[in-house]
Every structure is written in structure tokens, then in C-alpha cells.
Design a protein around this motif. Structure first.
Motif, PDB file in Angstrom:
ATOM      1  N   ASN A  71      41.716 -26.534  54.617  1.00 37.83           N
ATOM      2  CA  ASN A  71      40.541 -26.463  55.325  1.00 37.83           C
ATOM      3  C   ASN A  71      40.119 -25.266  55.648  1.00 37.83           C
ATOM      4  O   ASN A  71      38.760 -25.130  55.835  1.00 37.83           O
ATOM      5  CB  ASN A  71      40.437 -28.448  56.224  1.00 37.83           C
ATOM      6  N   LEU A  72      40.923 -24.775  56.817  1.00 35.04           N
ATOM      7  CA  LEU A  72      40.178 -23.478  57.454  1.00 35.04           C
ATOM      8  C   LEU A  72      40.063 -22.630  56.426  1.00 35.04           C
ATOM      9  O   LEU A  72      38.654 -22.110  56.873  1.00 35.04           O
ATOM     10  CB  LEU A  72      40.942 -23.293  57.971  1.00 35.04           C
ATOM     11  N   ARG A  73      40.445 -22.662  55.518  1.00 38.45           N
ATOM     12  CA  ARG A  73      40.099 -20.901  54.551  1.00 38.45           C
ATOM     13  C   ARG A  73      38.747 -21.601  53.294  1.00 38.45           C
ATOM     14  O   ARG A  73      38.300 -21.073  53.971  1.00 38.45           O
ATOM     15  CB  ARG A  73      40.885 -21.724  53.414  1.00 38.45           C
ATOM     16  N   LYS A  74      38.560 -22.883  53.638  1.00 43.57           N
ATOM     17  CA  LYS A  74      37.480 -23.565  52.660  1.00 43.57           C
ATOM     18  C   LYS A  74      36.053 -22.679  54.398  1.00 43.57           C
ATOM     19  O   LYS A  74      34.775 -22.411  53.865  1.00 43.57           O
ATOM     20  CB  LYS A  74      37.183 -24.522  52.591  1.00 43.57           C
ATOM     21  N   THR A  75      36.352 -23.355  54.934  1.00 48.20           N
ATOM     22  CA  THR A  75      35.595 -23.541  56.490  1.00 48.20           C
ATOM     23  C   THR A  75      35.550 -21.463  56.384  1.00 48.20           C
ATOM     24  O   THR A  75      34.191 -21.591  56.183  1.00 48.20           O
ATOM     25  CB  THR A  75      36.317 -23.791  57.377  1.00 48.20           C
ATOM     26  N   SER A  76      36.635 -20.971  56.685  1.00 49.69           N
ATOM     27  CA  SER A  76      36.282 -19.613  56.684  1.00 49.69           C
ATOM     28  C   SER A  76      36.044 -19.277  55.861  1.00 49.69           C
ATOM     29  O   SER A  76      34.471 -18.067  56.419  1.00 49.69           O
ATOM     30  CB  SER A  76      37.801 -19.044  56.954  1.00 49.69           C
ATOM     31  N   TYR A 118      45.083 -28.472  56.891  1.00 52.26           N
ATOM     32  CA  TYR A 118      44.717 -27.892  57.907  1.00 52.26           C
ATOM     33  C   TYR A 118      43.967 -26.398  57.511  1.00 52.26           C
ATOM     34  O   TYR A 118      43.110 -26.361  57.749  1.00 52.26           O
ATOM     35  CB  TYR A 118      45.397 -27.638  59.410  1.00 52.26           C
ATOM     36  N   LYS A 147      32.855 -20.138  53.765  1.00 54.06           N
ATOM     37  CA  LYS A 147      31.666 -20.709  54.190  1.00 54.06           C
ATOM     38  C   LYS A 147      31.872 -19.605  55.375  1.00 54.06           C
ATOM     39  O   LYS A 147      30.386 -19.218  54.633  1.00 54.06           O
ATOM     40  CB  LYS A 147      32.103 -22.136  54.228  1.00 54.06           C
ATOM     41  N   VAL A 148      31.946 -19.730  56.128  1.00 54.63           N
ATOM     42  CA  VAL A 148      31.471 -19.484  57.768  1.00 54.63           C
ATOM     43  C   VAL A 148      31.538 -17.479  57.006  1.00 54.63           C
ATOM     44  O   VAL A 148      30.826 -16.692  57.522  1.00 54.63           O
ATOM     45  CB  VAL A 148      32.615 -19.076  58.345  1.00 54.63           C
ATOM     46  N   ASP A 162      28.955 -16.994  54.513  1.00 51.99           N
ATOM     47  CA  ASP A 162      27.215 -17.097  55.409  1.00 51.99           C
ATOM     48  C   ASP A 162      26.763 -15.749  56.077  1.00 51.99           C
ATOM     49  O   ASP A 162      25.291 -15.460  56.446  1.00 51.99           O
ATOM     50  CB  ASP A 162      26.942 -18.547  56.144  1.00 51.99           C
TER      51      ASP A 162
END
Lengths: 253, 236
Positions: free
Chosen positions: A120-125, A117, A127-128, A131
Motif C-alpha cells: 500500500n505504501l509503495r502504491k501511495t508513495s 502495508y 502516487k505521491v 503527483d
């Protein structure tokens, strides 16, 4: 008072005849019947006594058997209780071990899930953040995130302390510039020039792209490194998230 | 009224005749033997017995018990003789209640015949029991001087036995006859009832006295029974 001797004689004969007849028809049969009945009763009594003795001995035999069985059953019961206790202990131990295994497995799975988790969160973070940063920078400063990262990187390069600067100047190793994104030729030239200005060294500079860096850029040589990336911020985010998750799981348990 | 049934002659041929004594003796004999035969031909040894068999067993065991008590010896040897004496006299006496029946025991000839039978039976049982010598020796005891008295004793007790029974039965009949002529209704009935008791008692006394006489002849080697058999004349 007269005695008729003829009658007397006849009466004697009559009497003796009667004695004989009654002996034959009365006393004999009656006494015989009584004797036989008495014998039958005696036989019955003897038979009954025999049966009683047999019954008594049989009863005693079965009483002994019953006592032995009771004794045996008590022993068997004790044995069975001991066996059951032992079995119970074994089953309890087994169950505890099973539970422990399940718990370990579950905890392991949970940890794995947490890590996945977090990953994934890190990747998402990232990316967010990228961005967001890109958008903010684009809107506010009319620049890109990468450009800004490189600016910060170059700024840090210029502000190196003397010890590190001296070491870098003296190194003969290849200097690796590793970035999380592809650098265009201008940027590479700019970096090369900045390094040359600061370090004043003619060593070779190689550019590499690595996703390990997440979002950032790094100069590595001879055991030293100058960089800027989001790793540190993300680690902080990880720690905070872990702490939150731990609190959640404790409150759930 | 005739004192003795001997004088009532039913049939006569020469000096042979059949009088009431003989005729009613045969009636009693037929009743006793016929009844016994009817009852004893289907005796059972089961626990449950017919009432007639029960009657006979009570009678026989009662006689046995009396014989044993009086003689102190086993009853089997004397049962036929003493038992028949008792049953014959008892039946004759009791049947006298039936109108028209004449008790043979009311005849001195019958009682004499019975007494003679006992008189003969005493030495026979004594000899059979002890042997001739031992029996005859009783007559010269305690001393040979007593021999005539012992012989007289034997004879007199036989006569007394005969006359006692005859007197009792005949007197009962005679008294009833006399009372019947004096007070026709009440007293004869009482006397008949009394006659039942007297007849039974006489039968018992005759049989038991006979047993005592026989026992006294045979118990020379047996244990003396002074309590039960008083020596001398046992007048009823």
C-alpha cells in the motif's frame, strides 16, 4: 447346778429343728444365691473374655487391612505422581507447541501485514511521488512527469555502451517498449525515431502498457533491457522501512 | 436370784412344764428362722445386693471359711450343724443385753443338750465319712489298751464343752447381779460390755471346738492338721 432332763430333751429337739429350719431358710438359699451369682460372674467373665478375644481378632484384622491399605495407597500415590508428571510433561509440550504455532501464525500474519502495508505504501508513495513530480515539473519546467521520464529514457538510450548497442543492433527479435502509462502517438513516434536513430535497426517495435512497471518506461528485447523507472528507488524505500519496522518490533518485544 | 432359768416355770401340766429356757429358746428360734425367711425370700444374684442379704452372706461365708480352716475339709457338709450352733449361741448371748431376756445358754440343760448333740454328731459324721469299722478302729489306736482312755476322753470333752459354755454365760449373769447390788451404776455396764465380748467368744469357741472334735473323728484319712488342731483338751 441342776440338769432338767426334760428340758435337755426338749432343747435337743429344738436344736435339731433349728438346724433343719436354718438349713432350709438360711444356708440353702444364701449359698444357692452366692453360687448362682458366682456362676453369673463366671459367665460374664467368660463372655467378656470371648468378646475381648473377638475384639482382639477384629482389631488385628483391621490393623492388617489398614497396613495393606497404607501400602496400597503409597503405591497408588507414587503411580498418581508419576502419571501427573507425565501428564504435566505432555501438557507442557502441547502448550509449547501451541505457543509456537500461535507465534508462527502471529509472525506470519505480521509479515503479511508488513507486506500489505508496504504494498500500500509503495502504491501511495508512487502516487505521491508522481503527483509531486508532476506538480514540480509542471510548476518549474512547464512539462509533465511522463514527458520527463521519456526524456530520461531516451537519454539513457543514447548513452548505451557499445557492447549493448551492438547486441541491440544485431537482434532480430521484436522490441517491446513497455510503459506504466499510455503513450500518445507523438510520443510513440518520437520514441520509434530515437530507437531507429540509435540502434539503426529495422526490427519491429511494439508498445505495451504494464502496471508492474509502476512508474517508468522500458525497452526489452532478446534478453536485454533499457529502462528508467521508480522500482529501484522504491526498493530502497522498502528496505529502509523494513529496517525501521524491525527495530520497532524488537523494541516493543 | 435364780442361778438357772430352768427353775422359772411358766406353765405346768403334770410333769410337763414350760420353763424360761424353753420359752426363750423358742423366741431365739422364731427370731432366727423368721429373720432368715424374711431376708432369703427375695434374694438377688445381681452385683448390687441388699444390706441384709449382704449380712447373711458375710455370716455364711465367714462360718464356711472358719470350718474350712479348722477342719481342712469342704465346709458344706458341716455348715448346717456348726453354723447353727454358732448362730444360736451367739444370738442367745447377745440378746441377754436386752432387759428381761434370759439367755437359754445360761441354762446347764441347754448347754448339755448342745454338748450331747455334738457328742452324738461326732461319731455320726465319723461313720458317715469313713464307715463304721474305720471309725471304731480309732478307739483302739495306737493300742487296744487305750480303749478305756479314748472313751473317757470322748465323754469328758463333751462334759467340758457343756460346762464351759454354761459357766461362762451363767457366771456373767451372776456377776452382773452381784455387782448390781454392790455398785449399781458403773460396773454392771462394764460387765455388760464385757458380756458382749464373752458371749461372742464363747459362741465361737463352742462352735469351733465342736468342729475340731468332728474333724478329729473324720480326718483319719485326711491330712493331719497338727498346727491348727492340737490334740487333747482344748479348753477355752
Amino acid at each position: 447346778m441342776q440338769i432338767d432332763w426334760l428340758t435337755v430333751s426338749a432343747q435337743i429337739v429344738n436344736f435339731l429343728l433349728l438346724v433343719w429350719l436354718l438349713k432350709h431358710f438360711l444356708y440353702g438359699p444364701v449359698i444357692d444365691a452366692m453360687d448362682r451369682r458366682q456362676q453369673a460372674i463366671a459367665d460374664n467373665i467368660a463372655d467378656a473374655q470371648q468378646r475381648e478375644q473377638t475384639a482382639q481378632s477384629t482389631m488385628e484384622k483391621y490393623e492388617r487391612k489398614y497396613a495393606a491399605l497404607e501400602k496400597d495407597s503409597a503405591t497408588h500415590l507414587q503411580q498418581a505422581e508419576a502419571d501427573a508428571q507425565q501428564q504435566r510433561q505432555q501438557l507442557m509440550t502441547q502448550a509449547r507447541e501451541d505457543v509456537k504455532q500461535q507465534r508462527d501464525l502471529w509472525q506470519h500474519g505480521l509479515k503479511q501485514e508488513q507486506q500489505d502495508y508496504l504494498k500500500n505504501l509503495r502504491k501511495t508513495s508512487v502516487k505521491v511521488i508522481q503527483d509531486t513530480g508532476r506538480k514540480v515539473l509542471g510548476e518549474l519546467a512547464d512539462t509533465t512527469l511522463e514527458k520527463q521520464i521519456i526524456e530520461v529514457f531516451l537519454l539513457r538510450l543514447n548513452k548505451l555502451d557499445d557492447t549493448v548497442l551492438q547486441t541491440l543492433k544485431e537482434t532480430t527479435e521484436v522490441m517491446n517498449v513497455i510503459s506504466a502509462f499510455e503513450l500518445d502517438t507523438d510520443t510513440k513516434q518520437k520514441i520509434r525515431q530515437s530507437i531507429g536513430d540509435v540502434i539503426n535497426n529495422s526490427t519491429e517495435i511494439e508498445f505495451k502498457v504494464s502496471s508492474d512497471l509502476l512508474c517508468g518506461i522500458s525497452l526489452q528485447t532478446d534478453g536485454y533491457q533499457v529502462d528508467w523507472n521508480m522500482q529501484g528507488h522504491l526498493q530502497q524505500l522498502d528496505q529502509q522501512l523494513l529496517a525501521t519496522l524491525d527495530r520497532e518490533s524488537e523494541s516493543n518485544a | 436370784m435364780s442361778i438357772t432359768p430352768d427353775s422359772t416355770i411358766y406353765w405346768q401340766w403334770g410333769f410337763l412344764h414350760i420353763n424360761a429356757t424353753l420359752a426363750f429358746t423358742w423366741v431365739v428360734m422364731i427370731l432366727l428362722v423368721g429373720g432368715s425367711w424374711l431376708i432369703t425370700r427375695k434374694l438377688t444374684i445381681e452385683a448390687e445386693i441388699p444390706r441384709w442379704q449382704n449380712l447373711l452372706e458375710v455370716l455364711v461365708t465367714g462360718i464356711q471359711a472358719q470350718i474350712k480352716e479348722v477342719s481342712g475339709q469342704e465346709a458344706a457338709r458341716y455348715l448346717s450343724f456348726i453354723g447353727t450352733l454358732f448362730i444360736f449361741i451367739l444370738t442367745s448371748n447377745l440378746l441377754e443385753l436386752i432387759p428381761g431376756f434370759v439367755a437359754p445358754t445360761g441354762s446347764l440343760s441347754t448347754t448339755t443338750a448342745l454338748a450331747i448333740s455334738v457328742f452324738v454328731a461326732v461319731p455320726l459324721f465319723g461313720i458317715a465319712n469313713d464307715g463304721v469299722g474305720a471309725y471304731l478302729k480309732q478307739y483302739i489306736e495306737p493300742t487296744p489298751l487305750m480303749l478305756p482312755f479314748n472313751i473317757i476322753g470322748e465323754l469328758t470333752r463333751t462334759i467340758s464343752l457343756a460346762i464351759r459354755l454354761y459357766g461362762n454365760i451363767m457366771s456373767g449373769t451372776v456377776i452382773v447381779g452381784i455387782l448390781l447390788s454392790l455398785t449399781p451404776f458403773f460396773f454392771p455396764l462394764l460387765m455388760q460390755l464385757l458380756g458382749l465380748i464373752t458371749g461372742t467368744v464363747q459362741a465361737y469357741i463352742f462352735a469351733m471346738l465342736s468342729m475340731v472334735y468332728i474333724a478329729s473323728a473324720t480326718s483319719a484319712h485326711e491330712q493331719p492338721q497338727p498346727d491348727k488342731i492340737p490334740k487333747g483338751d482344748q479348753n477355752g
